[in-house]
Every structure is written in C-alpha cells, then in structure tokens.
Design a protein around this motif. Structure first.
Motif, PDB file in Angstrom:
ATOM      1  N   ALA A  90      42.073  41.443  35.036  1.00 14.05           N
ATOM      2  CA  ALA A  90      42.415  40.585  36.175  1.00 14.05           C
ATOM      3  C   ALA A  90      43.329  39.439  35.761  1.00 14.05           C
ATOM      4  O   ALA A  90      44.047  38.884  36.608  1.00 14.05           O
ATOM      5  CB  ALA A  90      41.146  40.036  36.810  1.00 14.05           C
ATOM      6  N   ASP A  91      43.332  39.099  34.484  1.00 16.16           N
ATOM      7  CA  ASP A  91      44.162  37.989  33.999  1.00 16.16           C
ATOM      8  C   ASP A  91      45.496  38.453  33.420  1.00 16.16           C
ATOM      9  O   ASP A  91      46.271  37.625  32.936  1.00 16.16           O
ATOM     10  CB  ASP A  91      43.404  37.189  32.920  1.00 16.16           C
ATOM     11  N   VAL A  92      45.749  39.756  33.441  1.00 19.08           N
ATOM     12  CA  VAL A  92      46.979  40.296  32.857  1.00 19.08           C
ATOM     13  C   VAL A  92      47.968  40.636  33.972  1.00 19.08           C
ATOM     14  O   VAL A  92      47.606  41.284  34.960  1.00 19.08           O
ATOM     15  CB  VAL A  92      46.686  41.547  32.006  1.00 19.08           C
ATOM     16  N   GLU A  93      49.213  40.213  33.795  1.00 15.92           N
ATOM     17  CA  GLU A  93      50.260  40.512  34.774  1.00 15.92           C
ATOM     18  C   GLU A  93      50.973  41.793  34.368  1.00 15.92           C
ATOM     19  O   GLU A  93      51.539  41.888  33.282  1.00 15.92           O
ATOM     20  CB  GLU A  93      51.261  39.352  34.840  1.00 15.92           C
ATOM     21  N   LEU A  94      50.945  42.784  35.255  1.00 18.72           N
ATOM     22  CA  LEU A  94      51.568  44.079  34.980  1.00 18.72           C
ATOM     23  C   LEU A  94      52.600  44.393  36.050  1.00 18.72           C
ATOM     24  O   LEU A  94      52.504  43.908  37.182  1.00 18.72           O
ATOM     25  CB  LEU A  94      50.496  45.187  34.964  1.00 18.72           C
ATOM     26  N   PRO A  95      53.586  45.232  35.712  1.00 20.42           N
ATOM     27  CA  PRO A  95      54.541  45.670  36.729  1.00 20.42           C
ATOM     28  C   PRO A  95      53.845  46.515  37.793  1.00 20.42           C
ATOM     29  O   PRO A  95      52.809  47.126  37.518  1.00 20.42           O
ATOM     30  CB  PRO A  95      55.562  46.484  35.926  1.00 20.42           C
ATOM     31  N   PRO A  96      54.390  46.568  39.012  1.00 20.44           N
ATOM     32  CA  PRO A  96      53.700  47.253  40.118  1.00 20.44           C
ATOM     33  C   PRO A  96      53.307  48.698  39.812  1.00 20.44           C
ATOM     34  O   PRO A  96      52.197  49.126  40.131  1.00 20.44           O
ATOM     35  CB  PRO A  96      54.723  47.174  41.265  1.00 20.44           C
ATOM     36  N   ALA A  97      54.224  49.474  39.209  1.00 26.73           N
ATOM     37  CA  ALA A  97      53.916  50.887  38.950  1.00 26.73           C
ATOM     38  C   ALA A  97      52.738  51.022  37.995  1.00 26.73           C
ATOM     39  O   ALA A  97      51.808  51.809  38.222  1.00 26.73           O
ATOM     40  CB  ALA A  97      55.146  51.597  38.388  1.00 26.73           C
ATOM     41  N   ALA A  98      52.757  50.256  36.917  1.00 26.50           N
ATOM     42  CA  ALA A  98      51.662  50.313  35.954  1.00 26.50           C
ATOM     43  C   ALA A  98      50.375  49.790  36.569  1.00 26.50           C
ATOM     44  O   ALA A  98      49.280  50.321  36.304  1.00 26.50           O
ATOM     45  CB  ALA A  98      52.023  49.500  34.705  1.00 26.50           C
ATOM     46  N   GLU A  99      50.481  48.764  37.385  1.00 25.98           N
ATOM     47  CA  GLU A  99      49.283  48.216  38.019  1.00 25.98           C
ATOM     48  C   GLU A  99      48.644  49.240  38.947  1.00 25.98           C
ATOM     49  O   GLU A  99      47.411  49.350  39.016  1.00 25.98           O
ATOM     50  CB  GLU A  99      49.657  46.948  38.796  1.00 25.98           C
ATOM     51  N   GLY A 100      49.465  50.007  39.643  1.00 31.27           N
ATOM     52  CA  GLY A 100      48.925  51.042  40.514  1.00 31.27           C
ATOM     53  C   GLY A 100      48.213  52.134  39.733  1.00 31.27           C
ATOM     54  O   GLY A 100      47.125  52.579  40.119  1.00 31.27           O
ATOM     55  N   ARG A 101      48.799  52.556  38.629  1.00 27.90           N
ATOM     56  CA  ARG A 101      48.163  53.600  37.814  1.00 27.90           C
ATOM     57  C   ARG A 101      46.889  53.079  37.153  1.00 27.90           C
ATOM     58  O   ARG A 101      45.919  53.809  37.003  1.00 27.90           O
ATOM     59  CB  ARG A 101      49.158  54.098  36.769  1.00 27.90           C
ATOM     60  N   LEU A 102      46.930  51.805  36.767  1.00 24.09           N
ATOM     61  CA  LEU A 102      45.730  51.210  36.184  1.00 24.09           C
ATOM     62  C   LEU A 102      44.614  51.133  37.219  1.00 24.09           C
ATOM     63  O   LEU A 102      43.440  51.381  36.895  1.00 24.09           O
ATOM     64  CB  LEU A 102      46.041  49.816  35.640  1.00 24.09           C
ATOM     65  N   ALA A 103      44.949  50.816  38.459  1.00 25.13           N
ATOM     66  CA  ALA A 103      43.944  50.750  39.521  1.00 25.13           C
ATOM     67  C   ALA A 103      43.313  52.129  39.750  1.00 25.13           C
ATOM     68  O   ALA A 103      42.104  52.242  39.965  1.00 25.13           O
ATOM     69  CB  ALA A 103      44.580  50.225  40.810  1.00 25.13           C
ATOM     70  N   GLU A 104      44.128  53.189  39.715  1.00 27.70           N
ATOM     71  CA  GLU A 104      43.593  54.542  39.872  1.00 27.70           C
ATOM     72  C   GLU A 104      42.637  54.876  38.732  1.00 27.70           C
ATOM     73  O   GLU A 104      41.551  55.452  38.947  1.00 27.70           O
ATOM     74  CB  GLU A 104      44.728  55.553  39.906  1.00 27.70           C
ATOM     75  N   LEU A 105      43.028  54.506  37.500  1.00 25.89           N
ATOM     76  CA  LEU A 105      42.203  54.810  36.336  1.00 25.89           C
ATOM     77  C   LEU A 105      40.888  54.042  36.374  1.00 25.89           C
ATOM     78  O   LEU A 105      39.810  54.626  36.195  1.00 25.89           O
ATOM     79  CB  LEU A 105      42.972  54.477  35.049  1.00 25.89           C
ATOM     80  N   THR A 106      40.957  52.747  36.597  1.00 23.37           N
ATOM     81  CA  THR A 106      39.722  51.950  36.608  1.00 23.37           C
ATOM     82  C   THR A 106      38.835  52.339  37.792  1.00 23.37           C
ATOM     83  O   THR A 106      37.605  52.270  37.706  1.00 23.37           O
ATOM     84  CB  THR A 106      40.045  50.452  36.666  1.00 23.37           C
ATOM     85  N   GLY A 107      39.465  52.763  38.896  1.00 25.14           N
ATOM     86  CA  GLY A 107      38.656  53.223  40.024  1.00 25.14           C
ATOM     87  C   GLY A 107      37.856  54.460  39.671  1.00 25.14           C
ATOM     88  O   GLY A 107      36.668  54.571  40.028  1.00 25.14           O
ATOM     89  N   LEU A 108      38.477  55.389  38.949  1.00 27.83           N
ATOM     90  CA  LEU A 108      37.781  56.608  38.552  1.00 27.83           C
ATOM     91  C   LEU A 108      36.710  56.310  37.506  1.00 27.83           C
ATOM     92  O   LEU A 108      35.583  56.827  37.585  1.00 27.83           O
ATOM     93  CB  LEU A 108      38.791  57.626  38.013  1.00 27.83           C
TER      94      LEU A 108
END
Length: 203
Positions: free
Chosen positions: A88-106
C-alpha cells in the motif's frame, strides 16, 4: 560437570529402565520374605533388577512439535496482511498495479479463513507455493522494481524496469492460477468419488 552428572543420575532414576528394574527387584524382596530366595536373596534381588532394567523398553525422545498445516496457513495469512500493508505504500505504474491487484486478490482468496484454506492446508506443495509468493517472490519483485527505477532515473535510456515487474507479476499470477486449478480438481475428484460411492452403495 557435577551438575551434568547430577542431572544424568536424576534422569536415570526417573527412567523406564530403573522403574522396571525396581519393580522386579521389589518382587525379589517379596520372594526373600516368603523364604523362596533363601540365603542368596541379594543375588536374586540384584538379578531381577538387572533383568527388569534390560527388558524395559528404551527411552524415546519426544519428536519435535512442528506446526500443523493449518497453523502454517495461518502464519502465511498473517505475513500476507503485512505484505499488503507494505504494498500500500509503494507507488507502481498502472499496468503493474493492476496485475498486482489480480495476484494479491487470488492469493487472498486462497488464504481466506474457512474451507478454502482447509483445502489449501491439505496440499503441502500448495502451502509452500503460496508461502514463497507471499514471503519472497512478490516483495522481491516490487523491491527490485523500486531500486532499479531509481537507477534508471539516474541513467535514462535503459529498459524500463516496469516491463520486468509486469512480466514477473504475470508469471506469479499464472502460477497461482495453476495452483487454484489443482485445488479445484481435488475438490472435483472428491465430489466424483462421493457420487460413485452413492451409486455403488447397496440399496
């Protein structure tokens, strides 16, 4: 040294060999009082004690108390909460942030308390894979991106670090998807097995 010898003495006094030998020696004392042992009663008592000590089962050290699979999943779940706080404290580019959200959601779904986590706990390889993703792969991928991004700003013209991050997160998500698919197949086989049991059960 004296303390060590004293501890060894107390350990032997409380051992199975001494207790069994003492019980047999006590039987020799009883034989002595009943007149069976005769004048050789010391030899009889000592012999019975020695025989009992030899026949006693050996001492068995207690096996190490490792956490069971459910406890391991709970530990990984706690580490996952800490990972999300870090992300939550790391700033990521939108594409990477979206893929990270999918991964952490799973990953979060697999670790959700309840029957899903119980299915995961029954798969040691799955527990290891989720633990490795949470404790090593995801934080390493994000931290490497943050570090490399700083150097890229110092030396422009290099390959954008977000490409590696996106690829890493994609691979990790694919790995988590394969695990979820394997766990689903386990549940499907369980359902099919119950169907066959009901079909084959005498009426």
């Amino acid at each position: 040294m004296a303390t060590s010898r004293g501890g060894a003495v107390w350990a032997y006094l409380d051992s199975r060999k001494n207790l069994t030998g003492s019980a047999c020696g006590l039987a020799g004392v009883v034989l002595t009082f009943t007149g069976v042992a005769g004048p050789y009663w010391p030899v009889v008592v000592a012999g019975l004690y020695g025989a009992g000590a030899l026949l006693a089962p050996p001492e068995r050290p207690a096996p190490p108390d490792f956490p069971d699979a459910s406890a391991q999943v709970r530990e990984v779940r706690g580490d996952f909460d800490r990972l999300r706080a870090y992300l939550a404290d790391v700033e990521l580019p939108p594409a990477a942030e979206g893929r990270l959200a999918e991964l952490t959601g799973l990953l979060g779904a697999l670790l959700e308390p309840g029957w899903v986590a119980e299915v995961l706990a029954a798969d040691p390889e799955g527990v290891h894979a989720v633990s490795r993703a949470v404790r090593q792969d995801v934080p390493e991928a994000v931290d490497a991106y943050v570090r490399t991004r700083w150097w890229t700003r110092m030396t422009p013209g290099q390959e954008p670090p977000e490409r590696h991050l996106e690829r890493q997160l994609t691979l990790l998500h694919q790995e988590a998807e394969r695990l979820a698919g394997r766990l689903r197949e386990t549940e499907a086989r369980r359902q099919e097995s119950h169907t066959r049991y009901l079909e084959d059960r005498p009426g």
